[in-house]
Design a protein around this motif. Sequence first.
Motif, mmCIF file in Angstrom:
data_model
loop_
_atom_site.group_PDB
_atom_site.id
_atom_site.type_symbol
_atom_site.label_atom_id
_atom_site.label_comp_id
_atom_site.label_asym_id
_atom_site.label_seq_id
_atom_site.Cartn_x
_atom_site.Cartn_y
_atom_site.Cartn_z
ATOM 1 N N PRO A 15 0.839 -1.212 0.000
ATOM 2 C CA PRO A 15 0.000 0.000 0.000
ATOM 3 C C PRO A 15 0.866 1.252 0.000
ATOM 4 N N GLU A 16 0.478 2.204 -0.804
ATOM 5 C CA GLU A 16 1.226 3.452 -0.911
ATOM 6 C C GLU A 16 0.804 4.407 0.190
ATOM 7 N N ARG A 17 1.804 4.999 0.845
ATOM 8 C CA ARG A 17 1.500 5.980 1.882
ATOM 9 C C ARG A 17 1.121 7.311 1.240
ATOM 10 N N PRO A 18 0.076 7.942 1.725
ATOM 11 C CA PRO A 18 -0.279 9.255 1.140
ATOM 12 C C PRO A 18 0.813 10.279 1.419
ATOM 13 N N ARG A 19 1.162 11.009 0.393
ATOM 14 C CA ARG A 19 2.207 12.017 0.527
ATOM 15 C C ARG A 19 1.690 13.222 1.294
ATOM 16 N N ARG A 20 2.481 13.622 2.277
ATOM 17 C CA ARG A 20 2.126 14.811 3.037
ATOM 18 C C ARG A 20 2.527 16.055 2.258
#
Length: 209
Positions: free
Chosen positions: A80-85
């Motif tokens: 799963p890709e972490r959402p970019r801050r």
Amino acid sequence: MPPPPDPLPQDPAELARMVRRLAAEKAALQEQVKILKALIFGARSEKATVIDPQQGLLDLGDLALEAAPPANDNAGRAAPERPRRPANRNVGALPRHLPRVERVIEPESTTCPCCAGRLHRIGEDVAEALDVIPAIVRVLRTIRPKYVCRACAGHPVQAPARPRVVDGGMASTALVAHVVVAKFAWHLPLYRQAQMFAGQGVALDRATL
């Protein structure tokens, strides 16, 4: 592990074999406990994802692990890709107390290319950038004219000299304040300040500062 027979055999050879067998089983059980503790309490990268059925002979209750897919096996499913801050940028949020210097860039022509009529302003785009003006080293010349009467032999008239922080010195109040703040507030040593003044063509000895 089966319980020992009751009553115990009286043959010393049989008792020796029983002791050796129990010691071997104890060593095997201790190795299993060690492996299970490493699986549960070890580092995440060292945890096994599937427990070998041959190693799960103990009933450890809450220490039982749930089977999980291999950590390094990415063939089955994508990670799963972490959402970019969003980047921490303060564009458009510069302090309001700073003075603004506005530069308006007009188009080359404000005439409509279709009908040659005058174009009307309907809006604007504003972009702000933080700017800095380097320190300006200058010389304050204090001139006190002398006046005398030519008709009589009176004394010359001249305005009194303004007091300085250092009597007879060549440093103004602003320069002294600048050196003191740089040394004690910004921890800038005097020799470094002397080098900075030398970069602007002013030779100041550290003893003078």
